[in-house]
Design an enzyme around this catalytic site. Structure first.
Site, PDB file in Angstrom:
ATOM      1  N   ARG A 110      73.429 -10.103  34.275  1.00 25.92           N
ATOM      2  CA  ARG A 110      73.223  -9.261  33.100  1.00 25.92           C
ATOM      3  C   ARG A 110      72.993  -7.843  33.594  1.00 25.92           C
ATOM      4  O   ARG A 110      73.008  -7.605  34.796  1.00 25.92           O
ATOM      5  CB  ARG A 110      72.028  -9.759  32.288  1.00 25.92           C
ATOM      6  CG  ARG A 110      70.739  -9.742  33.103  1.00 25.92           C
ATOM      7  CD  ARG A 110      69.551 -10.125  32.256  1.00 25.92           C
ATOM      8  NE  ARG A 110      68.336 -10.125  33.065  1.00 25.92           N
ATOM      9  CZ  ARG A 110      67.120 -10.353  32.605  1.00 25.92           C
ATOM     10  NH1 ARG A 110      66.946 -10.611  31.312  1.00 25.92           N
ATOM     11  NH2 ARG A 110      66.069 -10.324  33.382  1.00 25.92           N
ATOM     12  N   CYS A 114      79.239  -1.009  33.772  1.00 25.77           N
ATOM     13  CA  CYS A 114      79.365   0.319  34.364  1.00 25.77           C
ATOM     14  C   CYS A 114      79.025   1.323  33.262  1.00 25.77           C
ATOM     15  O   CYS A 114      79.668   1.330  32.218  1.00 25.77           O
ATOM     16  CB  CYS A 114      80.799   0.543  34.851  1.00 25.77           C
ATOM     17  SG  CYS A 114      81.163   2.301  35.120  1.00 25.77           S
ATOM     18  N   ASN A 148      68.671  -3.836  27.173  1.00 26.18           N
ATOM     19  CA  ASN A 148      67.481  -4.461  27.746  1.00 26.18           C
ATOM     20  C   ASN A 148      67.246  -3.914  29.140  1.00 26.18           C
ATOM     21  O   ASN A 148      68.167  -3.886  29.966  1.00 26.18           O
ATOM     22  CB  ASN A 148      67.661  -5.975  27.838  1.00 26.18           C
ATOM     23  CG  ASN A 148      66.383  -6.664  28.287  1.00 26.18           C
ATOM     24  OD1 ASN A 148      65.402  -6.701  27.553  1.00 26.18           O
ATOM     25  ND2 ASN A 148      66.376  -7.184  29.506  1.00 26.18           N
ATOM     26  N   GLU A 149      66.030  -3.484  29.393  1.00 25.40           N
ATOM     27  CA  GLU A 149      65.647  -3.020  30.733  1.00 25.40           C
ATOM     28  C   GLU A 149      66.791  -2.311  31.459  1.00 25.40           C
ATOM     29  O   GLU A 149      67.276  -2.776  32.499  1.00 25.40           O
ATOM     30  CB  GLU A 149      65.113  -4.185  31.571  1.00 25.40           C
ATOM     31  CG  GLU A 149      63.787  -4.697  31.053  1.00 25.40           C
ATOM     32  CD  GLU A 149      63.097  -5.675  32.000  1.00 25.40           C
ATOM     33  OE1 GLU A 149      63.781  -6.309  32.820  1.00 25.40           O
ATOM     34  OE2 GLU A 149      61.874  -5.804  31.912  1.00 25.40           O
ATOM     35  N   GLU A 306      56.912  -6.853  26.435  1.00 23.64           N
ATOM     36  CA  GLU A 306      56.930  -8.173  27.070  1.00 23.64           C
ATOM     37  C   GLU A 306      55.751  -8.328  28.021  1.00 23.64           C
ATOM     38  O   GLU A 306      55.399  -7.395  28.745  1.00 23.64           O
ATOM     39  CB  GLU A 306      58.198  -8.366  27.929  1.00 23.64           C
ATOM     40  CG  GLU A 306      59.497  -8.384  27.190  1.00 23.64           C
ATOM     41  CD  GLU A 306      60.686  -8.590  28.148  1.00 23.64           C
ATOM     42  OE1 GLU A 306      60.496  -9.139  29.251  1.00 23.64           O
ATOM     43  OE2 GLU A 306      61.795  -8.173  27.778  1.00 23.64           O
ATOM     44  N   TRP A 314      60.092 -15.314  38.455  1.00 22.82           N
ATOM     45  CA  TRP A 314      60.963 -14.566  39.373  1.00 22.82           C
ATOM     46  C   TRP A 314      60.199 -13.898  40.493  1.00 22.82           C
ATOM     47  O   TRP A 314      60.785 -13.235  41.334  1.00 22.82           O
ATOM     48  CB  TRP A 314      61.770 -13.533  38.595  1.00 22.82           C
ATOM     49  CG  TRP A 314      60.959 -12.720  37.626  1.00 22.82           C
ATOM     50  CD1 TRP A 314      60.761 -13.005  36.297  1.00 22.82           C
ATOM     51  CD2 TRP A 314      60.205 -11.532  37.880  1.00 22.82           C
ATOM     52  NE1 TRP A 314      59.930 -12.070  35.712  1.00 22.82           N
ATOM     53  CE2 TRP A 314      59.580 -11.150  36.663  1.00 22.82           C
ATOM     54  CE3 TRP A 314      59.992 -10.751  39.021  1.00 22.82           C
ATOM     55  CZ2 TRP A 314      58.759 -10.029  36.552  1.00 22.82           C
ATOM     56  CZ3 TRP A 314      59.178  -9.626  38.907  1.00 22.82           C
ATOM     57  CH2 TRP A 314      58.581  -9.283  37.683  1.00 22.82           C
ATOM     58  N   GLU A 354      65.405 -18.862  34.055  1.00 26.46           N
ATOM     59  CA  GLU A 354      64.064 -18.577  33.528  1.00 26.46           C
ATOM     60  C   GLU A 354      63.405 -19.801  32.903  1.00 26.46           C
ATOM     61  O   GLU A 354      62.451 -19.678  32.132  1.00 26.46           O
ATOM     62  CB  GLU A 354      64.120 -17.406  32.552  1.00 26.46           C
ATOM     63  CG  GLU A 354      64.383 -16.098  33.292  1.00 26.46           C
ATOM     64  CD  GLU A 354      64.507 -14.879  32.402  1.00 26.46           C
ATOM     65  OE1 GLU A 354      64.577 -15.031  31.171  1.00 26.46           O
ATOM     66  OE2 GLU A 354      64.563 -13.764  32.963  1.00 26.46           O
ATOM     67  N   LYS A 355      63.893 -20.988  33.256  1.00 27.09           N
ATOM     68  CA  LYS A 355      63.315 -22.170  32.616  1.00 27.09           C
ATOM     69  C   LYS A 355      61.878 -22.422  33.050  1.00 27.09           C
ATOM     70  O   LYS A 355      61.138 -23.098  32.362  1.00 27.09           O
ATOM     71  CB  LYS A 355      64.190 -23.407  32.835  1.00 27.09           C
ATOM     72  CG  LYS A 355      64.327 -23.865  34.256  1.00 27.09           C
ATOM     73  CD  LYS A 355      65.198 -25.130  34.293  1.00 27.09           C
ATOM     74  CE  LYS A 355      65.341 -25.654  35.712  1.00 27.09           C
ATOM     75  NZ  LYS A 355      65.976 -24.680  36.620  1.00 27.09           N
TER      76      LYS A 355
HETATM   77  C1  GLA Z   1      62.421  -9.029  31.804  1.00 26.77           C
HETATM   78  C2  GLA Z   1      63.512  -9.190  30.773  1.00 26.77           C
HETATM   79  C3  GLA Z   1      63.441 -10.479  30.036  1.00 26.77           C
HETATM   80  C4  GLA Z   1      63.060 -11.608  30.947  1.00 26.77           C
HETATM   81  C5  GLA Z   1      61.758 -11.291  31.605  1.00 26.77           C
HETATM   82  C6  GLA Z   1      61.244 -12.397  32.485  1.00 26.77           C
HETATM   83  O1  GLA Z   1      61.360  -8.288  31.383  1.00 26.77           O
HETATM   84  O2  GLA Z   1      63.555  -8.119  29.874  1.00 26.77           O
HETATM   85  O3  GLA Z   1      64.704 -10.705  29.463  1.00 26.77           O
HETATM   86  O4  GLA Z   1      64.045 -11.789  31.901  1.00 26.77           O
HETATM   87  O5  GLA Z   1      61.924 -10.174  32.419  1.00 26.77           O
HETATM   88  O6  GLA Z   1      60.017 -12.051  33.082  1.00 26.77           O
HETATM   89 ZN    ZN Z   2      80.842   2.682  37.381  1.00 28.96          ZN
END
Ligand code: GLA
Ligand code: ZN
Length: 668
Positions: A110, A114, A148-149, A306, A314, A354-355
Site C-alpha cells: 500500500r 508514484c 492514509n499515512e 489511531e 508490526w 495485521e491479523k
Molecule cells: C497505521 C495505518 C493503519 C494500520 C496501523 C497498524 O497507522 O494507518 O492502516 O496499518 O498502522 O498499526
Molecule cells: Zn515517481
C-alpha cells in the site's frame, strides 16, 4: 475556542467490508455497549469501489454508511487512495513507485502510488469526485480522511522530470543551482537541467538513504517529495470542497515521521490528526513530545486518529498494554490537546499481516475480554467529559523549535558523529520540561517568537533566511534563547556560513566555536560548572572562545581542558545560553534551571512531583490532567487537593496516593 466536533469522537478504523453482514449488526450492538460514537471507514477499498477502469460500485459502502448513520455515528470517511487496485498496475505500470535502489515496483503493498503519476492523479480525483458527490452532504460524515499515512519516496523517471521543473522554479538559472549545491565539488557542475538526476543509490545518494554526496541536492529532493505528496492531498481535498465547502478535511500524520514537512502540510489541513504507536520501551516523555508537536502544527487541538487498544503487530516486540495503560495513554493524549480518541481497529481482521494487531473486538468475537472492558470504561468516561473538553486550549511560555529542513540536513551530514540524531536531540531537551511539568509548545522556525519567554533551539544546524534577525529581535526584547553545538552551521541549501561557527548566531551567543571534536560511544568528557558540580558529556565537544559571553562551565579533560563548555551571553534585554557539548540530564538541568529563572518560567503547578500534569482551559474552566506513568505510587500535590475530579465525581484529597496509570481530571 469551540471544538471542531460536537463531542469527543470515540471509535476508529472499521472494516465491515472484510466481514459478512451477519457480523455487522453484532458489531453495532457491541460498539453501542462501549459508547463508541464514531467510525473511520473506507480506508482501503479502492479495488472494491472501482472493480475496473470504467466501473464503480458503491453499494456496499452505501450500506455501511447507512447503517452507521442510523446508529447516529459521526463518520470519518476515507478516500481509499492509499492503496491502488491491481488493474491499475496491470494497465499502467508507471503508477508504481521506483525505490531508492532504483527498482520499479509491481502490484503490492500500500502507499504505493508514484506521486507524480498523471494516471494516479486522474483516477484518484475521479474516485474522490464520485465519493464526494455521493456523501459530501451526508450530515453524519463529520470529517474526511484523505488517503492514509502519506509517506515514502519515488525515484522514477517521471519524478525525475518533475524534480527538474521544481528546481527550475526555485533556482531560475542553472548557475544558481550549481552554486546552491556547490557542484564544483567532485566536478559535478551541470550545464542543462536534464543532467540533474534524483539522489538515490544510482545517483548521488549513497548506500543508505541517510547518506548523500550532496546534502543540498538531497534536502531539495525531500522538499520536492513532501511538496509532491502534499499536492496529491490538495488535489483530493479540493475535489471534496467543490461538493461541500465546509467539509472538515484531514489526513493521518505520524508524529516525528521524517519524510514530510508537517508544518507545511498543516497549513493545508483543516484539523491535524495523527497515529500514536509507542513501542513497549518508548518513554512517556517521547509520546508527550509527539502530541505537543502534532498540536503545535496548527497550534490547535488535534485528533488522535489511531492507537491500538491492546497491542501492535508490526513492531519487533508487541507487548500488550497493561491493565489501565490504554486508558492512561488516552488521557495523556487528551491532556496534550486531543479532541478525539480513535483506535486502529474496531474488529481484528481474519487474515493479512495485521491479523495480530489489537482491536476493540478480538478474534473471540465477543465483548467478554479485558480489552473490551477497558474500552467500555473509557467510552463511558469520555461520554461524560464530552460536553466539557473539546476545543480547550493548551498554552505555554516555552517554545522548542522543530524543523524538517533541519531534520533532513542534520542527518545528511557526513561527520562529525553518526550518533547525532535529530529527534533524539530534541527529545533530550524536551524531557527536561516534561519531568518538571513545564508546558511546552513545539514551534516552527517561523513562529511568532514574541509569544514566548523562552525559546529552545537545539541543534539549529540550518539557519534559514530571516531567522537570525527573528532570534536577535526575540532576545533583544528580553527573551531567553537556548541553543547548542551543531547550530548556525549552514544556510538553506546546506552550504556552510563562512567566518566562524555558529555563523549567524555568533553575535547572539557571544562566542566563536573554532573546532568540533567527536567522541565515540566509549568516550566521554566531563563538564565542570563554576560551582564545582560536574556532568558527563558525549558525542561532540565544541572548542569555543568567548566573545562577550560568560563561561558557566568548562571541560575537565583532554587538550581542551579549561575551555568553556557552557556560556551565557547578555544580548539587548535578553540572554542566550550556548551548550557546547551534549551533556547528561544533570548537566542539561543545571543550565535550563538557570534559563527558567532568567525567563521567569514556572511549572503547571508549583510543587515538584513525579506525576505528569498538564492543563487545558476553556472560557468556563481550567482542567488539570494528572497522570502517573511511573512504577511507584505518588501523592497528589497539595495544591490539587479539595477539588472536583471529573472522573470520579468526588473531591480530591491532598496527598492521596496515585498508582501507576491512575488518572485524575481536576476541574477548577
Ligand atoms: C497505521 C495505518 C493503519 C494500520 C496501523 C497498524 O497507522 O494507518 O492502516 O496499518 O498502522 O498499526
Ligand atoms: Zn515517481
Amino acid at each position: 475556542m469551540a471544538g471542531k466536533f460536537k463531542r469527543i469522537l470515540y471509535g476508529g478504523d472499521y472494516n465491515p467490508n472484510q466481514w459478512g453482514r451477519e457480523i455487522w449488526s453484532e458489531d453495532m450492538r457491541i460498539f453501542r455497549d462501549a459508547r463508541i460514537n464514531s467510525a473511520t471507514v473506507n480506508v482501503f477499498s479502492w479495488a472494491k469501489l472501482q472493480p475496473s477502469e470504467n466501473e464503480y460500485n458503491f453499494s456496499e459502502l452505501d450500506d455501511i454508511i447507512d447503517m452507521l448513520s442510523k446508529e447516529g455515528y459521526d463518520i470519518v470517511l476515507a478516500t481509499s487512495t492509499g492503496a491502488l487496485p491491481a488493474w491499475m498496475f496491470k494497465k499502467y505500470p508507471e503508477v508504481a513507485r521506483t525505490d531508492y535502489q532504483g527498482r520499479h515496483h509491481k502490484f503490492g503493498h500500500r502507499h504505493n502510488a508514484c506521486p507524480n503519476s498523471l494516471v494516479f492523479q486522474k483516477y484518484a480525483s475521479a474516485l474522490v469526485d464520485q465519493l464526494a458527490a455521493r456523501y459530501a452532504s451526508n450530515p453524519h460524515v463529520v470529517c474526511w480522511h484523505i488517503s492514509n499515512e502519506y509517506g515514502g519516496e519515488c525515484y522514477c523517471e517521471n519524478c525525475e522530470k518533475a524534480f527538474r521543473v521544481w528546481l527550475k522554479n526555485k533556482y531560475k538559472s542553472i548557475e544558481a543551482l550549481n552554486k546552491a549545491w556547490n557542484l564544483e565539488f567532485w566536478g559535478h557542475t551541470v550545464y542543462e537541467w536534464d543532467e540533474i538526476v534524483l539522489p538515490n543509490a544510482l545517483g548521488d545518494g549513497m548506500d543508505t538513504e541517510q547518506n548523500t554526496a550532496f546534502a543540498g541536492l538531497s534536502v531539495d529532493y525531500r522538499r520536492f517529495n513532501s511538496d509532491g505528496m502534499l499536492g496529491n492531498f490538495k488535489m483530493e481535498r479540493d475535489v471534496i470542497r467543490r461538493y461541500n465547502k465546509d467539509a472538515l478535511i484531514t489526513t493521518n500524520l505520524m508524529g516525528t515521521y521524517k519524510g514530510l514537512d508537517y508544518f507545511k502540510w498543516a497549513k493545508e489541513l483543516d484539523i491535524v490528526s495523527w497515529d500514536n504507536y509507542p513501542g513497549y520501551n518508548t518513554p512517556w516523555s517521547y509520546t508527550a513530545m509527539c502530541h505537543d508537536l502534532m498540536r503545535g502544527l496548527k497550534d490547535e487541538p488535534f485528533m488522535l486518529m489511531e492507537q491500538t487498544p491492546s497491542q501492535q503487530n508490526w513492531q519487533p516486540y508487541n507487548s500488550l498494554k497493561r491493565p489501565g495503560q490504554m486508558r492512561a495513554q488516552s488521557y495523556q493524549t487528551v491532556a496534550h490537546g486531543a479532541d478525539t480518541i480513535q483506535f486502529f481497529q474496531l474488529r481484528r481482521s481474519v487474515g493479512g499481516c495485521e491479523k495480530f494487531h489489537g482491536a476493540v473486538i478480538a478474534h473471540v468475537g465477543t465483548e467478554n475480554t479485558r480489552v473490551f472492558r477497558e474500552v467500555k470504561q473509557l467510552g463511558e468516561e469520555l461520554e461524560q467529559l464530552s460536553p466539557l473538553l473539546p476545543g480547550a486550549a493548551n498554552s505555554a511560555n516555552v517554545g522548542i523549535i522543530f524543523d524538517w529542513d533541519n531534520y533532513w540536513a542534520f542527518e545528511y551530514t557526513s561527520g562529525p558523529n553518526v550518533d547525532l540524531l535529530y529527534v533524539d536531540q530534541i527529545h533530550q531537551y524536551y524531557k527536561y520540561f516534561y519531568d518538571r511539568n513545564i508546558a511546552v509548545n513545539m514551534i516552527p522556525v517561523d513562529a511568532d517568537f514574541s509569544r514566548y519567554k523562552v525559546i529552545v533551539a537545539p541543534v539549529l544546524y540550518m539557519v534559514k533566511p530571516g531567522m537570525k534577525e527573528a532570534l536577535e529581535a526575540f532576545v533583544a526584547n528580553g527573551g531567553v534563547l537556548i541553543t547548542t553545538y551543531m547550530s548556525g552551521i549552514v544556510g538553506e541549501t546546506d552550504n556552510v556560513y563562512l567566518g566562524g561557527y555558529p555563523g549567524p548566531l555568533r553575535a547572539l551567543a557571544g562566542i566563536w566555536a573554532e573546532e568540533i571534536d567527536a567522541l565515540a560511544p566509549e568516550q566521554t568528557n566531563t563538564v565542570r560548572f563554576t560551582d564545582g558540580t560536574t556532568a558527563k558529556c558525549r558525542i561532540v565537544c565544541d572548542l569555543i572562545h568567548t566573545e562577550g559571553a560568560e563561561s558557566l562551565a568548562s571541560y575537565a579533560s583532554d587538550f581542551y581542558e579549561g575551555m568553556p563548555a557552557v556560556t551565557r551571553n547578555a544580548y539587548g534585554s535578553g540572554i542566550t545560553y550556548y551548550l557546547a557539548t551534549d551533556m547528561d540530564e544533570t548537566g542539561i538541568a543545571k543550565v535550563l534551571d538557570c534559563a527558567m529563572e532568567d525567563g521567569n518560567v514556572t511549572a503547571v503547578i508549583a510543587e515538584p512531583t513525579q506525576l505528569e500534569i498538564t492543563k487545558r482551559t476553556t472560557e468556563a474552566a481550567t482542567y488539570y490532567f494528572v497522570m502517573n506513568f511511573r512504577d511507584e505510587a505518588a501523592p497528589l500535590p497539595a495544591s490539587l487537593g479539595g477539588k472536583l475530579d471529573l472522573l470520579t465525581g468526588k473531591q480530591t484529597e491532598a496527598g492521596e496516593l496515585m498508582n501507576k496509570f491512575d488518572v485524575k481530571i481536576i476541574q477548577e
